[in-house]
Design an enzyme around this catalytic site. Structure first.
Site, PDB file in Angstrom:
ATOM      1  N   ARG A 105       0.855  -1.195   0.000  1.00  0.00           N
ATOM      2  CA  ARG A 105       0.000   0.000   0.000  1.00  0.00           C
ATOM      3  C   ARG A 105       0.881   1.231   0.000  1.00  0.00           C
ATOM      4  O   ARG A 105       1.759   1.371   0.837  1.00  0.00           O
ATOM      5  CB  ARG A 105      -0.838   0.047   1.274  1.00  0.00           C
ATOM      6  CG  ARG A 105      -2.010  -0.837   1.276  1.00  0.00           C
ATOM      7  CD  ARG A 105      -3.033  -0.434   2.295  1.00  0.00           C
ATOM      8  NE  ARG A 105      -2.514   0.064   3.570  1.00  0.00           N
ATOM      9  CZ  ARG A 105      -3.292   0.429   4.567  1.00  0.00           C
ATOM     10  NH1 ARG A 105      -4.601   0.375   4.447  1.00  0.00           N
ATOM     11  NH2 ARG A 105      -2.785   0.843   5.701  1.00  0.00           N
ATOM     12  N   THR A 109      -1.314   7.426  -0.610  1.00  0.00           N
ATOM     13  CA  THR A 109      -2.617   7.302  -1.291  1.00  0.00           C
ATOM     14  C   THR A 109      -3.441   6.130  -0.760  1.00  0.00           C
ATOM     15  O   THR A 109      -4.636   6.051  -1.025  1.00  0.00           O
ATOM     16  CB  THR A 109      -2.404   7.066  -2.796  1.00  0.00           C
ATOM     17  OG1 THR A 109      -1.724   5.802  -2.948  1.00  0.00           O
ATOM     18  CG2 THR A 109      -1.564   8.161  -3.423  1.00  0.00           C
ATOM     19  N   ASP A 201       0.572  -3.257  12.052  1.00  0.00           N
ATOM     20  CA  ASP A 201       1.036  -3.630  10.705  1.00  0.00           C
ATOM     21  C   ASP A 201       1.418  -5.117  10.696  1.00  0.00           C
ATOM     22  O   ASP A 201       2.421  -5.524  11.301  1.00  0.00           O
ATOM     23  CB  ASP A 201       2.238  -2.766  10.321  1.00  0.00           C
ATOM     24  CG  ASP A 201       2.609  -2.960   8.856  1.00  0.00           C
ATOM     25  OD1 ASP A 201       2.628  -1.965   8.115  1.00  0.00           O
ATOM     26  OD2 ASP A 201       2.896  -4.116   8.459  1.00  0.00           O
ATOM     27  N   ASP A 204       4.996  -6.093   9.239  1.00  0.00           N
ATOM     28  CA  ASP A 204       6.092  -5.698  10.129  1.00  0.00           C
ATOM     29  C   ASP A 204       6.147  -6.570  11.377  1.00  0.00           C
ATOM     30  O   ASP A 204       7.225  -6.962  11.836  1.00  0.00           O
ATOM     31  CB  ASP A 204       5.943  -4.224  10.531  1.00  0.00           C
ATOM     32  CG  ASP A 204       6.382  -3.278   9.424  1.00  0.00           C
ATOM     33  OD1 ASP A 204       7.086  -3.732   8.498  1.00  0.00           O
ATOM     34  OD2 ASP A 204       6.030  -2.086   9.485  1.00  0.00           O
TER      35      ASP A 204
END
Ligand code: PRP
Ligand code: URA
Length: 210
Positions: A105, A109, A201, A204
């Site tokens: 991603r 945006t 995340d 991560d």
């Protein structure tokens, strides 16, 4: 939402493991184990309606008929975080082929950017399970499904550990034929496109790149 295409797994083992996965105190090693364990349990549920074919079997005592899977599944993890669910799924369906779709991603945006796509040549003939722990805005999932359809795949299921209502709506609007399997349907997205309460995340936390 299209309720009959959304399957939320209210299994106690899945709920328990997702709670552990969410905790900020869960380290990378435990996070990886939990993603795999949840992937295994979700794989069991998401494959409940796979078609079977009849076969003949000789037991030590008799001749009989049975049912087997005709080896027609393709697993497609969305890189990176979807990789954490692959091995567990392969223990359930060892004959499955594995394709990979690389998307990240854009943090500004929130739109998916493709960087890799390698799928089996016969993907159009297979039932495809797209794997990704997170369904947030739905951009990555929807793009991955579009790649698969462009290669001829028509029987596609999406397996996500945690989903946001916004992501479910996007996938269902753009791909109303796709079944979505969620371990948890969370509340909403925050201003940065992260799922709340979510788990942070996933990539991560899975690979220790925080
Ligand atoms: C995460 C996650 C999904 C995507 C979901 O990947 O694993 O692929 O975000 O977000 P969306 O529904 O808004 O598209 P990310 O882009 O962080 O890449 P990574 O797995 O390489 O960390
Ligand atoms: N990607 C993640 O890994 N987590 C989120 O909450 C949203 C997108």
């Amino acid at each position: 939402m299209i309720p009959e295409k959304l399957h939320i797994m209210n299994h106690p083992l899945i709920s328990h493991k997702i709670s552990m996965l969410r905790s900020v105190g869960t380290d990378t090693r435990d996070f990886r184990d939990l993603v795999s364990e949840i992937g295994h349990l979700m794989g069991y549920e998401a494959t409940r309606d796979l078609p079977l074919v009849e076969t003949e079997i000789d037991t030590p005592l008799a001749h009989t008929r049975g049912k087997v899977l005709p080896h027609q599944v393709c697993l497609v993890p969305i890189l990176r975080a979807g990789l954490g669910m692959v091995d567990a799924m392969l223990t359930l369906i060892p004959a499955a082929r594995v394709g990979h779709i690389g998307l990240y991603r854009d943090p500004r945006t929130l739109k998916p950017v493709e960087y890799y796509c390698k799928l089996p040549t016969d993907v159009a003939q297979r039932i495809v399970l797209v794997l990704d722990p997170m369904l947030a805005t739905g951009g990555s999932a929807s793009a991955a499904i579009s790649f698969l359809k462009a290669r001829g795949a028509s029987r596609i299921k999406m397996v996500n550990i945690i989903g946001a209502p916004e992501g479910v709506d996007v996938v269902q609007r753009e791909h109303p034929d796709v079944d979505i399997y969620l371990g948890s349907l969370d509340e909403k997205l925050n201003d940065h496109g992260y799922i709340l309460p979510g788990l942070g995340d996933a990539g991560d936390r899975l690979f220790g790149t925080l």
